[in-house]
Design a protein around this motif. Sequence first.
Motif, short mmCIF file in Angstrom:
data_model
loop_
_atom_site.label_atom_id
_atom_site.label_comp_id
_atom_site.label_asym_id
_atom_site.label_seq_id
_atom_site.Cartn_x
_atom_site.Cartn_y
_atom_site.Cartn_z
N ARG A 160 65.34 21.87 41.30
CA ARG A 160 64.28 22.33 42.21
C ARG A 160 62.99 21.57 41.96
O ARG A 160 62.26 21.23 42.90
CB ARG A 160 64.08 23.84 42.05
CG ARG A 160 63.48 24.51 43.27
CD ARG A 160 63.42 26.01 43.09
NE ARG A 160 64.72 26.63 43.09
CZ ARG A 160 65.37 26.98 44.19
NH1 ARG A 160 64.83 26.75 45.37
NH2 ARG A 160 66.55 27.56 44.13
N ALA A 191 71.60 23.20 49.14
CA ALA A 191 70.89 22.99 50.40
C ALA A 191 69.51 23.64 50.37
O ALA A 191 68.52 23.06 50.86
CB ALA A 191 71.71 23.56 51.55
N ASP A 192 69.44 24.82 49.79
CA ASP A 192 68.15 25.51 49.67
C ASP A 192 67.18 24.71 48.80
O ASP A 192 65.99 24.59 49.11
CB ASP A 192 68.37 26.90 49.08
CG ASP A 192 67.07 27.66 48.88
OD1 ASP A 192 66.41 27.97 49.88
OD2 ASP A 192 66.70 27.93 47.72
N MET A 194 67.31 21.41 48.30
CA MET A 194 66.97 20.18 49.00
C MET A 194 65.85 20.40 50.02
O MET A 194 64.97 19.55 50.20
CB MET A 194 68.21 19.62 49.68
CG MET A 194 68.03 18.26 50.34
SD MET A 194 67.39 18.33 52.02
CE MET A 194 68.80 19.01 52.88
N LEU A 195 65.87 21.55 50.69
CA LEU A 195 64.88 21.82 51.74
C LEU A 195 63.49 22.08 51.18
O LEU A 195 62.53 22.19 51.96
CB LEU A 195 65.34 23.01 52.58
CG LEU A 195 66.55 22.74 53.48
CD1 LEU A 195 67.00 24.02 54.17
CD2 LEU A 195 66.24 21.66 54.51
N GLU A 196 63.35 22.18 49.86
CA GLU A 196 62.02 22.35 49.28
C GLU A 196 61.28 21.03 49.12
O GLU A 196 60.12 21.01 48.72
CB GLU A 196 62.13 23.05 47.91
CG GLU A 196 62.58 24.48 48.00
CD GLU A 196 62.14 25.30 46.80
OE1 GLU A 196 61.04 25.06 46.29
OE2 GLU A 196 62.92 26.17 46.39
N THR A 197 61.93 19.93 49.45
CA THR A 197 61.27 18.64 49.32
C THR A 197 60.15 18.49 50.34
O THR A 197 60.20 19.07 51.43
CB THR A 197 62.29 17.50 49.51
OG1 THR A 197 61.64 16.25 49.34
CG2 THR A 197 62.91 17.54 50.90
N ALA A 201 62.84 15.79 56.21
CA ALA A 201 64.16 16.41 56.07
C ALA A 201 65.21 15.75 56.96
O ALA A 201 66.38 15.64 56.57
CB ALA A 201 64.07 17.90 56.39
N SER A 202 64.83 15.30 58.14
CA SER A 202 65.81 14.73 59.07
C SER A 202 66.45 13.46 58.52
O SER A 202 67.66 13.26 58.66
CB SER A 202 65.15 14.45 60.42
OG SER A 202 64.10 13.52 60.29
N LEU A 205 68.92 14.48 55.84
CA LEU A 205 70.10 15.08 56.45
C LEU A 205 71.04 14.00 57.00
O LEU A 205 72.26 14.11 56.87
CB LEU A 205 69.69 16.04 57.56
CG LEU A 205 69.17 17.41 57.13
CD1 LEU A 205 68.66 18.19 58.32
CD2 LEU A 205 70.26 18.20 56.41
N ALA A 223 72.42 22.84 55.23
CA ALA A 223 70.98 22.69 55.39
C ALA A 223 70.56 22.62 56.85
O ALA A 223 69.39 22.88 57.18
CB ALA A 223 70.51 21.43 54.66
N GLN A 227 67.54 24.35 61.36
CA GLN A 227 66.78 23.11 61.47
C GLN A 227 67.04 22.48 62.84
O GLN A 227 68.18 22.33 63.25
CB GLN A 227 67.19 22.11 60.37
CG GLN A 227 67.04 22.64 58.95
CD GLN A 227 65.60 22.81 58.55
OE1 GLN A 227 64.76 21.97 58.86
NE2 GLN A 227 65.30 23.89 57.85
#
Length: 398
Positions: A160, A191-192, A194-197, A201-202, A205, A223, A227
């Motif tokens: 994280r 996935a959760d 990764m989405l904190e970056t 995001a696209s 992905l 993820a 989205q």
Amino acid sequence: MFSHLMVAYIFIYICLGLIGLGIILLLQMKISHNKEQQRRKMYEQKHHDYFMYIQAHIEDKGALRLPPGKLKPLERKVIQDKYMEWIEQFKGEYRTHLIQLCRDAGFVEADLKGLSSFRFGRRLEAAYRLGGMRAEEAVPALLQMLQKGKYTSLSIVIARSIAKSAENAEDVLTMLRSLLSHGKPIHHLAADIMLETGLDASSILMKLLDDSDPALVKVGLVAMWGQAVPEVMPVLGRLVGSEEKDVRAEAVKLYLSSNPALKDETIVQLMSDRDWEVRAAAAKALGPLHAAGSIPLLVKSLQDANWRVRHNSAESLAALGEAGFEALCQAALSGAGIQREAALQRIELVMEKVEEHSAIEQMVAYNKKRLIHDRYFGVKQPVRRVTGVAAVGGDYTA
């Protein structure tokens, strides 16, 4: 006999002593915790004016002032925690100023040293704080720790922190590969994380969905829920035909949830897939998609060997207006075995929902289904109808 009795007494005394010692330790820990909380409140009050200064001058172009005076260890933690709280709340230049303030105050440097501590708790705390401060200089060391260590609670904290601190997508991908290399079923957790970056995001992905590792592809698919990434839709259509069972099932769910205009051959292909997860996802989607042309396929799926597929097929038939409900009644009357059972169960649920209909359109649709039900199964006394609404004339299907 006497010696055995003495041994029993000694054992009891030892147990009582250990219990007493445990109680004393718990009380000491409680007292210590309460004292620390009191000291924290005292330090927060002491630096109240400094915190107000930071909030008032965070928009200034120049460097923010450091905390005044010589700080005690707990005092530094209180101030650092406040910085991290603001970093989570703010974006853009405000966050950049606070991150730089953490470096100027020496918090980042201190926690970088803490990563090499012999104490597990200190390493865990340092990894957590470095992520909270978005310390990009800590990413190489954190990646090294993640790759060398076993999968523990520390692995999640490190991953994280890497996601929060990384300045390029490759670091995030390397983190995900290391995290999933242990073979744990943690795709949703990954996935959760990764989405904190803070990165785009696209683009991440797209790289995940094009990766040769099915585990990374599945993380990308998970993820994607919630989205809006139009660029990945062509890739999603390709993954519907993936050889990996989990990947294909997840891709089908996402593909159907995007409400595409499904072709007949696509529906037939999905409803006859070799994996029940795919058939169940397709059957569940056909009702909300108002795919009335799929009624024969759904009726056939009432005979599927998997309970979930039968359940979803009956649910979608009930959602397809009068035609779908009549097909359910026909299956219940002329069918046999699991097909008849699935149809009857859904019909019973539909008929029990009379009290839930408040809108006029819903009441009209219910009354029409009631008439169809009575035509196939006869009128049962007392008949529970929604009164005050005529179900004749025109097409009132909800």
